[in-house]
Design an enzyme around this catalytic site. Structure first.
Site, PDB file in Angstrom:
ATOM      1  N   CYS A 116      -1.382   2.450   6.963  1.00 23.50           N
ATOM      2  CA  CYS A 116      -0.799   1.226   7.432  1.00 23.50           C
ATOM      3  C   CYS A 116      -0.387   0.610   5.888  1.00 23.50           C
ATOM      4  CB  CYS A 116      -2.025   0.437   7.991  1.00 23.50           C
ATOM      5  SG  CYS A 116      -3.574   0.167   6.905  1.00 23.50           S
TER       6      CYS A 116
ATOM      7  N   CYS B 290       0.851  -1.208  -0.061  1.00 18.43           N
ATOM      8  CA  CYS B 290      -0.117   0.120  -0.017  1.00 18.43           C
ATOM      9  C   CYS B 290       0.742   1.345   0.025  1.00 18.43           C
ATOM     10  CB  CYS B 290      -1.111  -0.167   1.315  1.00 18.43           C
ATOM     11  SG  CYS B 290      -1.840  -1.473   1.573  1.00 18.43           S
TER      12      CYS B 290
ATOM     13  N   HIS C 282      -9.009   2.647  -3.042  1.00 17.45           N
ATOM     14  CA  HIS C 282      -7.636   2.456  -2.476  1.00 17.45           C
ATOM     15  C   HIS C 282      -6.630   1.584  -3.467  1.00 17.45           C
ATOM     16  CE1 HIS C 282      -4.013   1.607  -0.206  1.00 17.45           C
ATOM     17  NE2 HIS C 282      -4.512   0.762   0.542  1.00 17.45           N
TER      18      HIS C 282
END
Length: 400
Positions: free
Chosen positions: A378, A94, A347
């Site tokens: 995160c 991410c 996302h």
């Protein structure tokens, strides 16, 4: 020979509208998404000669197919940068785009570059997270991590266990707020200026144009969210409504030294102060932003009270609320994600770090009373990343 660390600035950032997996970008190549972002940066900054770009780093979590082949180099070539501009690929799940920014920024600070492009892309509809991977069986057999660590939704349920005060009702309320704030930001034309329209193709529908974020669900209510299933645990708390979706999209940012920006007539939107990446227990990866922020604050010589603008990635609502609860910040604090977040926009993994930066830059533009802000997220497999930025529009500069 001693070297002097140089100031690094965020000059500009753009992104594609984000799409649903198998949605508006179902038949559009992943690399074409990030290529268009790089081209848009060059178009928006005509004072920058393309040959001045000295490096391109593009992140992708699933580096396969049209997200593979050292995508930083291929995207640079296809975007029209000269063949003298090198490029490479990055993977920190991410935080890929965030790591592309901080890695290149470190090179600028050291003196290796003056002008670079960082970016990220993820086509989760074409390349689901984990496609083609072969995890070492020792991870599970030797109990290096809990088995739930490999399922991001399960790690969010684990975080709920660690924070029993963060109820499903609170996460649903936060999700509704994200949708409301995103809809308001769109209504006020705060998001669209940094979106790059993308031509899409469909064998059935023909050519189209993606100009808005597809995952948004304006008008979402608590009653709507209460009806959703909890796929990661029976009678759990994590749903599709209080989590980011499975999405496609790309981002890119122009990062330079402060000196180069001044020489080229480029106006910085943010100045880099510090950054920190940390590891945490993989089974509660959503806690990562907390120690990452502690590290970045320490390096900057700041405290959380100095931060007046926050962009926290909303992979899961519980992860944002755990961060806020740790620092004693209210769930609906207007300084946090005032234009909505990933629960509304989506996302697309490796691309999201720069979306946070473009939205923080917008906060800085509209809030000259704010000096410091941060972007934090995160990261899968138990990590967190935080970058602290200074507002060049801070009204205190004039007083000084």
């Amino acid at each position: 020979m001693p070297r002097e660390i140089r100031d690094v600035v965020f000059v500009d950032g753009v992104r594609t509208p984000f799409g649903k997996a198998k949605g508006q970008y179902a038949e559009t190549r992943a690399d074409d998404l990030v290529i268009k972002c790089i081209r848009e940066l060059l178009r928006r900054n005509p004072a920058l000669p393309p040959e001045k770009v000295e490096e391109v780093a593009i992140a992708a979590t699933t580096q396969i197919g049209d997200q593979g082949l050292t995508i930083g180099r291929t995207a640079a070539l296809l975007a029209g940068l000269p063949n003298t501009t090198p490029g490479y690929a990055i993977d920190r799940m991410c935080a890929g785009a965030m790591t592309a920014v901080t890695t290149l920024a470190s090179g600028i600070a050291f003196g290796a570059y003056d002008v670079v492009v960082a970016g990220g892309v993820e086509h989760m509809g074409r390349h689901p997270m984990g496609e083609g991977v072969d995890p070492n069986p020792r991870i599970i057999s030797e109990k290096l991590v809990d088995t739930s660590a490999l399922v991001m939704g399960s790690t969010a349920e684990n975080l709920h266990d660690r924070y029993p005060s963060i109820t499903k009702a609170r996460t649903d309320a936060f999700a509704v707020l994200s949708q409301e704030r995103a809809a308001k930001a769109y209504a006020n034309d705060l998001i669209q200026p940094d979106l790059v329209p993308i031509a899409t193709r469909s064998a059935e529908l023909g050519w189209g144009l993606a100009s808005t974020d597809e995952p948004m669900r304006p008008g979402t209510t608590l009653e709507d969210l209460a009806k959703l299933k909890t796929p990661f645990r029976p009678h759990g708390r994590v749903t599709a409504g209080n989590s980011a979706g499975i999405n496609d999209g790309a981002t890119a940012a122009l990062i330079t030294s402060a000196e180069a920006a001044e020489e080229l007539g480029l106006k910085p939107k943010m100045k880099l102060v510090s950054y920190g990446f940390v590891g945490v227990e993989p089974e509660v990866m959503g806690f990562g932003p907390v120690p990452a922020t502690e590290k970045a604050l320490k390096l900057a010589g700041l405290t959380i009270d100095d931060i007046q603008a926050f962009e926290v990635n909303e992979a899961f609502a519980v992860q944002v609320l755990a961060f806020l609860e740790h620092y004693g910040i209210a769930d609906d604090d207007p300084r946090v994600n005032p234009y909505g977040g990933a629960i509304a926009y989506g996302h697309p993994l490796a691309s999201s770090g720069i979306r946070l930066m473009t939205q923080l830059a917008k906060q800085f533009e509209l809030k000259p009373e704010v000096r410091y802000g941060l972007t934090t997220m995160c990261v899968g497999l138990g990590m967190g990343g935080t970058v602290i930025w200074e507002n060049p529009n801070w009204e205190g500069n004039a007083a000084a």
